[in-house]
Scaffold this motif. Sequence first.
Motif, mmCIF file in Angstrom:
data_model
loop_
_atom_site.group_PDB
_atom_site.id
_atom_site.type_symbol
_atom_site.label_atom_id
_atom_site.label_comp_id
_atom_site.label_asym_id
_atom_site.label_seq_id
_atom_site.Cartn_x
_atom_site.Cartn_y
_atom_site.Cartn_z
ATOM 1 N N PRO A 174 -3.088 2.163 -19.174
ATOM 2 C CA PRO A 174 -3.936 1.632 -18.098
ATOM 3 C C PRO A 174 -3.482 2.094 -16.711
ATOM 4 C CG PRO A 174 -3.466 -0.074 -19.709
ATOM 5 C CD PRO A 174 -2.585 1.088 -20.056
ATOM 6 N N LEU A 175 -2.182 2.144 -16.497
ATOM 7 C CA LEU A 175 -1.653 2.601 -15.215
ATOM 8 C C LEU A 175 -1.955 4.076 -14.996
ATOM 9 C CD1 LEU A 175 -0.036 1.838 -12.695
ATOM 10 C CD2 LEU A 175 2.054 2.421 -13.952
ATOM 11 N N MET A 176 -1.849 4.857 -16.056
ATOM 12 C CA MET A 176 -2.151 6.285 -15.945
ATOM 13 C C MET A 176 -3.628 6.499 -15.587
ATOM 14 S SD MET A 176 -0.016 7.638 -19.270
ATOM 15 C CE MET A 176 -0.737 9.273 -19.178
ATOM 16 N N ARG A 177 -4.488 5.757 -16.251
ATOM 17 C CA ARG A 177 -5.927 5.902 -15.999
ATOM 18 C C ARG A 177 -6.274 5.506 -14.561
ATOM 19 N NH1 ARG A 177 -9.000 7.172 -20.185
ATOM 20 N NH2 ARG A 177 -8.224 6.863 -22.322
ATOM 21 N N GLN A 212 9.337 15.369 -16.965
ATOM 22 C CA GLN A 212 8.051 15.196 -16.288
ATOM 23 C C GLN A 212 7.494 13.786 -16.476
ATOM 24 O OE1 GLN A 212 5.366 18.771 -16.815
ATOM 25 N NE2 GLN A 212 6.924 19.263 -18.320
ATOM 26 N N PHE A 213 7.972 13.098 -17.530
ATOM 27 C CA PHE A 213 7.493 11.753 -17.809
ATOM 28 C C PHE A 213 8.348 10.678 -17.143
ATOM 29 C CE2 PHE A 213 5.951 14.302 -21.364
ATOM 30 C CZ PHE A 213 4.637 13.876 -21.477
ATOM 31 N N TYR A 214 9.355 11.093 -16.391
ATOM 32 C CA TYR A 214 10.271 10.112 -15.806
ATOM 33 C C TYR A 214 9.562 9.061 -14.953
ATOM 34 C CZ TYR A 214 14.147 7.969 -13.387
ATOM 35 O OH TYR A 214 15.029 7.050 -12.875
ATOM 36 N N PRO A 215 8.501 9.432 -14.186
ATOM 37 C CA PRO A 215 7.806 8.396 -13.407
ATOM 38 C C PRO A 215 7.328 7.222 -14.244
ATOM 39 C CG PRO A 215 7.131 10.553 -12.665
ATOM 40 C CD PRO A 215 7.966 10.782 -13.899
ATOM 41 N N LEU A 216 6.876 7.485 -15.468
ATOM 42 C CA LEU A 216 6.437 6.388 -16.343
ATOM 43 C C LEU A 216 7.589 5.473 -16.718
ATOM 44 C CD1 LEU A 216 3.883 7.997 -18.825
ATOM 45 C CD2 LEU A 216 3.423 6.346 -17.015
ATOM 46 N N VAL A 276 8.741 3.323 -13.471
ATOM 47 C CA VAL A 276 7.895 2.193 -13.067
ATOM 48 C C VAL A 276 7.874 1.101 -14.126
ATOM 49 C CG1 VAL A 276 6.419 3.612 -11.602
ATOM 50 C CG2 VAL A 276 5.773 3.240 -13.994
ATOM 51 N N GLN A 277 8.490 1.367 -15.279
ATOM 52 C CA GLN A 277 8.653 0.367 -16.342
ATOM 53 C C GLN A 277 7.310 -0.241 -16.769
ATOM 54 O OE1 GLN A 277 11.566 -2.378 -14.737
ATOM 55 N NE2 GLN A 277 13.261 -1.007 -15.216
ATOM 56 N N CYS A 278 6.330 0.631 -16.998
ATOM 57 C CA CYS A 278 5.033 0.142 -17.476
ATOM 58 C C CYS A 278 5.129 -0.383 -18.908
ATOM 59 C CB CYS A 278 3.986 1.241 -17.378
ATOM 60 S SG CYS A 278 4.453 2.811 -18.153
ATOM 61 N N SER A 279 6.142 0.071 -19.653
ATOM 62 C CA SER A 279 6.388 -0.424 -21.003
ATOM 63 C C SER A 279 7.864 -0.258 -21.336
ATOM 64 C CB SER A 279 5.552 0.333 -22.041
ATOM 65 O OG SER A 279 5.942 -0.018 -23.363
ATOM 66 N N GLU A 316 0.821 -1.197 0.000
ATOM 67 C CA GLU A 316 0.000 0.000 0.000
ATOM 68 C C GLU A 316 0.862 1.256 0.000
ATOM 69 O OE1 GLU A 316 -3.958 0.604 2.262
ATOM 70 O OE2 GLU A 316 -2.370 1.386 3.563
ATOM 71 N N VAL A 317 1.964 1.234 0.779
ATOM 72 C CA VAL A 317 2.896 2.365 0.822
ATOM 73 C C VAL A 317 3.523 2.589 -0.541
ATOM 74 C CG1 VAL A 317 5.056 3.209 1.806
ATOM 75 C CG2 VAL A 317 3.381 2.076 3.271
ATOM 76 N N HIS A 318 3.910 1.488 -1.199
ATOM 77 C CA HIS A 318 4.514 1.587 -2.533
ATOM 78 C C HIS A 318 3.538 2.232 -3.514
ATOM 79 C CE1 HIS A 318 6.795 0.600 -6.095
ATOM 80 N NE2 HIS A 318 5.717 -0.008 -6.592
ATOM 81 N N THR A 319 2.247 1.827 -3.403
ATOM 82 C CA THR A 319 1.233 2.384 -4.299
ATOM 83 C C THR A 319 1.078 3.886 -4.096
ATOM 84 O OG1 THR A 319 0.038 0.289 -4.298
ATOM 85 C CG2 THR A 319 -1.182 2.231 -4.996
ATOM 86 N N VAL A 320 1.107 4.301 -2.845
ATOM 87 C CA VAL A 320 1.007 5.730 -2.542
ATOM 88 C C VAL A 320 2.169 6.493 -3.148
ATOM 89 C CG1 VAL A 320 1.074 7.445 -0.697
ATOM 90 C CG2 VAL A 320 -0.321 5.391 -0.427
ATOM 91 N N HIS A 321 3.377 5.923 -3.032
ATOM 92 C CA HIS A 321 4.568 6.572 -3.594
ATOM 93 C C HIS A 321 4.461 6.686 -5.109
ATOM 94 C CE1 HIS A 321 7.266 5.568 0.117
ATOM 95 N NE2 HIS A 321 6.421 6.567 0.329
ATOM 96 N N VAL A 322 3.946 5.639 -5.733
ATOM 97 C CA VAL A 322 3.786 5.663 -7.186
ATOM 98 C C VAL A 322 2.785 6.739 -7.582
ATOM 99 C CG1 VAL A 322 2.936 4.378 -9.181
ATOM 100 C CG2 VAL A 322 4.423 3.251 -7.518
#
Length: 299
Positions: free
Chosen positions: A120-123, A73-77, A80-83, A3-9
């Motif tokens: 999907p992760l962004m949404r 600004q896109f570094y978070p994507l 997290v290696q979503c793609s 849950e903590v990890h999700t909050v950080h993301v």
Amino acid sequence: MEEVHTVHVKIAFILGFLLSASLGHPEKGRSLPPGECEPIEIPMCKGLHYHFTVMPNILGHKNQEEAGQEVHQFYPLVSVQCSSEMKNLLCSVYSPQCVNGTARPVCKTTCETAKMGCEPLMRKFGFVWPSSLACETFTTESCEEYLSASQIQKKLVQMGHTVGDQVLSLQTVRILMSLKDDERSGKLDEHRFQELQSYVSAAKKEFVEIQQVKDGAVSEKMLKSALKAHDLRLNDLNFGLLWNRYNTAGQVNFDEFVAILARLETLKDRFKSHRMTNLPCDCVMASFSLDDFIRDTLL
């Protein structure tokens, strides 16, 4: 813990996309005037299959500093290696590959793959895919495959670039690639590969014509003549060192023959690129840094 990890993301996405609504979007079919290739300075875009970019990019950024501030600004994507294609997509938009002074168009397939993985992760966190990365504005014409040394070796065999049962070794293929790999990326696009295979085809034809008694090898005298025909004139000492390194039982096979030609022509090209001018003597000299010297002699 999860849950903590999700909050950080989520926080990372909020920070990363806070300004995304203000980002522009590329003009469909827009072509930019030729510019000057420059080394990539944007940290996120270093270490790709290309090392030079050109400005402005399709979003109108006039320099890398401006483009780097926005793409960060896109570094978070990316983090997290979503793609696996997200980084390639962003860099092809913000820091495009420079091809003869022109920005290489963004590949539509790369965009679609990145979007499929990351949207999907962004949404999930309430964000929409940014208009600056609208896949429909890009083209499939630039989606060329980049070939590694092992892939090139396999294709050369499939195309019949062998002599009897002799095939070009992986090491020789890497030497050949150094002739065409201007970006020093370790990979070639289709255009560069076609240039490489044409070179191999010509070398094979030459080898077959001069091989002694059609036994798949050339003698010392034959090799020396071949080098002269390529304007690769070595003094006796250097030719002797070369011959001692490559010959087996007094002859050189097809793989060794191609490796010799490619290595010497690469070194000759590198020497020319470092050649000094306006010397106070009737001589030809070049200036190398230690790193340049080591890199070139390790070919």
